[in-house]
Structure formats: structure tokens, C-alpha cells
Write a protein that holds these residues in place. Sequence first.
Motif, PDB file in Angstrom:
ATOM      1  N   LEU A 199       0.849  -1.186   0.000  1.00 12.25           N
ATOM      2  CA  LEU A 199       0.000   0.000   0.000  1.00 12.25           C
ATOM      3  C   LEU A 199       0.885   1.235   0.000  1.00 12.25           C
ATOM      4  O   LEU A 199       1.858   1.313   0.747  1.00 12.25           O
ATOM      5  N   ALA A 200       0.551   2.199  -0.848  1.00 15.62           N
ATOM      6  CA  ALA A 200       1.386   3.394  -0.966  1.00 15.62           C
ATOM      7  C   ALA A 200       0.569   4.678  -0.902  1.00 15.62           C
ATOM      8  O   ALA A 200       1.122   5.756  -1.031  1.00 15.62           O
ATOM      9  N   ASP A 201      -0.734   4.545  -0.704  1.00 16.94           N
ATOM     10  CA  ASP A 201      -1.558   5.747  -0.645  1.00 16.94           C
ATOM     11  C   ASP A 201      -1.281   6.487   0.663  1.00 16.94           C
ATOM     12  O   ASP A 201      -0.766   5.919   1.613  1.00 16.94           O
ATOM     13  N   PRO A 202      -1.614   7.773   0.718  1.00 20.77           N
ATOM     14  CA  PRO A 202      -1.341   8.564   1.919  1.00 20.77           C
ATOM     15  C   PRO A 202      -1.985   7.985   3.190  1.00 20.77           C
ATOM     16  O   PRO A 202      -1.441   8.136   4.281  1.00 20.77           O
ATOM     17  N   GLU A 203      -3.101   7.302   3.045  1.00 21.47           N
ATOM     18  CA  GLU A 203      -3.778   6.732   4.203  1.00 21.47           C
ATOM     19  C   GLU A 203      -3.055   5.512   4.762  1.00 21.47           C
ATOM     20  O   GLU A 203      -3.237   5.140   5.904  1.00 21.47           O
ATOM     21  N   ALA A 204      -2.227   4.858   3.940  1.00 20.62           N
ATOM     22  CA  ALA A 204      -1.561   3.612   4.353  1.00 20.62           C
ATOM     23  C   ALA A 204      -0.676   3.816   5.577  1.00 20.62           C
ATOM     24  O   ALA A 204      -0.609   2.957   6.449  1.00 20.62           O
ATOM     25  N   THR A 205      -0.021   4.967   5.650  1.00 19.54           N
ATOM     26  CA  THR A 205       0.881   5.203   6.776  1.00 19.54           C
ATOM     27  C   THR A 205       0.110   5.337   8.087  1.00 19.54           C
ATOM     28  O   THR A 205       0.653   5.073   9.146  1.00 19.54           O
ATOM     29  N   GLY A 206      -1.146   5.706   8.003  1.00 15.41           N
ATOM     30  CA  GLY A 206      -1.951   5.838   9.208  1.00 15.41           C
ATOM     31  C   GLY A 206      -2.681   4.566   9.613  1.00 15.41           C
ATOM     32  O   GLY A 206      -3.274   4.501  10.684  1.00 15.41           O
ATOM     33  N   ARG A 207      -2.631   3.559   8.783  1.00 11.33           N
ATOM     34  CA  ARG A 207      -3.324   2.297   9.078  1.00 11.33           C
ATOM     35  C   ARG A 207      -2.453   1.385   9.942  1.00 11.33           C
ATOM     36  O   ARG A 207      -1.242   1.345   9.781  1.00 11.33           O
ATOM     37  N   THR A 208      -3.118   0.621  10.779  1.00 11.26           N
ATOM     38  CA  THR A 208      -2.401  -0.383  11.557  1.00 11.26           C
ATOM     39  C   THR A 208      -2.063  -1.559  10.652  1.00 11.26           C
ATOM     40  O   THR A 208      -2.616  -1.697   9.558  1.00 11.26           O
ATOM     41  N   ARG A 209      -1.184  -2.423  11.125  1.00 13.86           N
ATOM     42  CA  ARG A 209      -0.832  -3.629  10.361  1.00 13.86           C
ATOM     43  C   ARG A 209      -2.084  -4.466  10.107  1.00 13.86           C
ATOM     44  O   ARG A 209      -2.284  -4.976   9.005  1.00 13.86           O
ATOM     45  N   ALA A 210      -2.931  -4.596  11.103  1.00 15.25           N
ATOM     46  CA  ALA A 210      -4.159  -5.385  10.965  1.00 15.25           C
ATOM     47  C   ALA A 210      -5.084  -4.766   9.915  1.00 15.25           C
ATOM     48  O   ALA A 210      -5.699  -5.488   9.120  1.00 15.25           O
ATOM     49  N   GLU A 211      -5.191  -3.447   9.890  1.00 18.20           N
ATOM     50  CA  GLU A 211      -6.033  -2.781   8.898  1.00 18.20           C
ATOM     51  C   GLU A 211      -5.474  -2.951   7.489  1.00 18.20           C
ATOM     52  O   GLU A 211      -6.220  -3.213   6.546  1.00 18.20           O
ATOM     53  N   GLN A 212      -4.157  -2.830   7.351  1.00 16.60           N
ATOM     54  CA  GLN A 212      -3.534  -3.033   6.042  1.00 16.60           C
ATOM     55  C   GLN A 212      -3.736  -4.474   5.572  1.00 16.60           C
ATOM     56  O   GLN A 212      -4.078  -4.714   4.416  1.00 16.60           O
ATOM     57  N   THR A 213      -3.534  -5.422   6.472  1.00 20.12           N
ATOM     58  CA  THR A 213      -3.708  -6.833   6.147  1.00 20.12           C
ATOM     59  C   THR A 213      -5.130  -7.122   5.713  1.00 20.12           C
ATOM     60  O   THR A 213      -5.368  -7.816   4.719  1.00 20.12           O
ATOM     61  N   SER A 214      -6.094  -6.579   6.434  1.00 18.18           N
ATOM     62  CA  SER A 214      -7.496  -6.790   6.106  1.00 18.18           C
ATOM     63  C   SER A 214      -7.815  -6.239   4.714  1.00 18.18           C
ATOM     64  O   SER A 214      -8.483  -6.908   3.910  1.00 18.18           O
ATOM     65  N   LEU A 215      -7.356  -5.053   4.416  1.00 15.28           N
ATOM     66  CA  LEU A 215      -7.593  -4.446   3.102  1.00 15.28           C
ATOM     67  C   LEU A 215      -6.947  -5.281   1.998  1.00 15.28           C
ATOM     68  O   LEU A 215      -7.579  -5.582   0.975  1.00 15.28           O
ATOM     69  N   LEU A 216      -5.711  -5.694   2.193  1.00 14.63           N
ATOM     70  CA  LEU A 216      -5.016  -6.487   1.181  1.00 14.63           C
ATOM     71  C   LEU A 216      -5.653  -7.863   1.001  1.00 14.63           C
ATOM     72  O   LEU A 216      -5.723  -8.381  -0.117  1.00 14.63           O
ATOM     73  N   ASP A 217      -6.139  -8.456   2.084  1.00  9.82           N
ATOM     74  CA  ASP A 217      -6.851  -9.733   1.981  1.00  9.82           C
ATOM     75  C   ASP A 217      -8.110  -9.582   1.133  1.00  9.82           C
ATOM     76  O   ASP A 217      -8.431 -10.445   0.315  1.00  9.82           O
ATOM     77  N   ARG A 218      -8.838  -8.473   1.326  1.00  5.58           N
ATOM     78  CA  ARG A 218     -10.045  -8.234   0.535  1.00  5.58           C
ATOM     79  C   ARG A 218      -9.703  -8.024  -0.941  1.00  5.58           C
ATOM     80  O   ARG A 218     -10.405  -8.512  -1.827  1.00  5.58           O
ATOM     81  N   ILE A 219      -8.615  -7.309  -1.211  1.00  4.18           N
ATOM     82  CA  ILE A 219      -8.184  -7.095  -2.597  1.00  4.18           C
ATOM     83  C   ILE A 219      -7.822  -8.429  -3.236  1.00  4.18           C
ATOM     84  O   ILE A 219      -8.242  -8.728  -4.363  1.00  4.18           O
TER      85      ILE A 219
END
Length: 150
Positions: free
Chosen positions: A84-104
Amino acid sequence: ASVRRLGGRMEEVVKYLEDGDGGDVGEDDDGDELSGPALLTKLHENISLLYTTLTNSSHPHALKLRNRLSITSHPLSPILYLRLADPEATGRTRAEQTSLLDRIAHRCLVKGGVAIVSTGGHVKKYLQSVPEPSLRLVAHANQTREEVEV
């Protein structure tokens, strides 16, 4: 003992790729069987094409990915890691990033028939150094040009 066996197996793989010994394992775009150096050449072509497709600013998919995902792997690697490289990615927790990537990854499989693996959560218990959450996309010699470009 297991390291010795692994080394022996790797020697077999290298010998196969150099000499073509051991039978056929793939086909090129024309349906011709590939083995040995031709197999390795086809793999390198597909790696280059996939990387170029995802980084070509005129390609519609690359334009959509540009500010959202970044490729963090080497251009010669058959495994492409997309973080993830969008500006919001830096503010997301590891769990939130993982959840988003799993959905993708799930959506890519269901809607597009493309197998992409999210490396966020399932690897924690297997690795000493856990990588940042990312999508893993693999290029292989059996892919056709159309499959790589789409």
C-alpha cells in the motif's frame, strides 16, 4: 542433512534449466513445449512484461495503481510484492492493512480469476522476520502474453 538434500535438489533444478534434462514442463504462446534454457528465457520475458505492464504510465491498470500500490521487489524477481502506498496507508495499523489487502486478493480471485496472495497475516507464525503487509503476484513461464498483460 536436510540442507545437503536441498542443495542437491537445487543442483538438479539448475541442471534442468541449463540442459533441459528431465522432460517437458511448459509451453510457449504457440503451444510448443518448453524446457531447459527456453523455459528460463520465457520466465524472464514474463517477469519483464509483468513489471513493465505494472509500471508503464500509459497502461490503464498502472495508472490506477500508481498512487495506491508500489512495487517493492526487484525488477528481475518472479515474485512481485505490492505494498500500500496511498497517503492513508501510513496511518493504518498492520491489521487494517492486512485486512484491506486480503479483501483485494479475494476480489482479484473471484472477479478476475487472478491468484494474488496477501502476505499480511498468515505468515506471522512461520517467519522470524515478518514482512510488511503486501500483495504477492507471481510470474511464471506458463503464462501467455495476454495473461500477463491483463
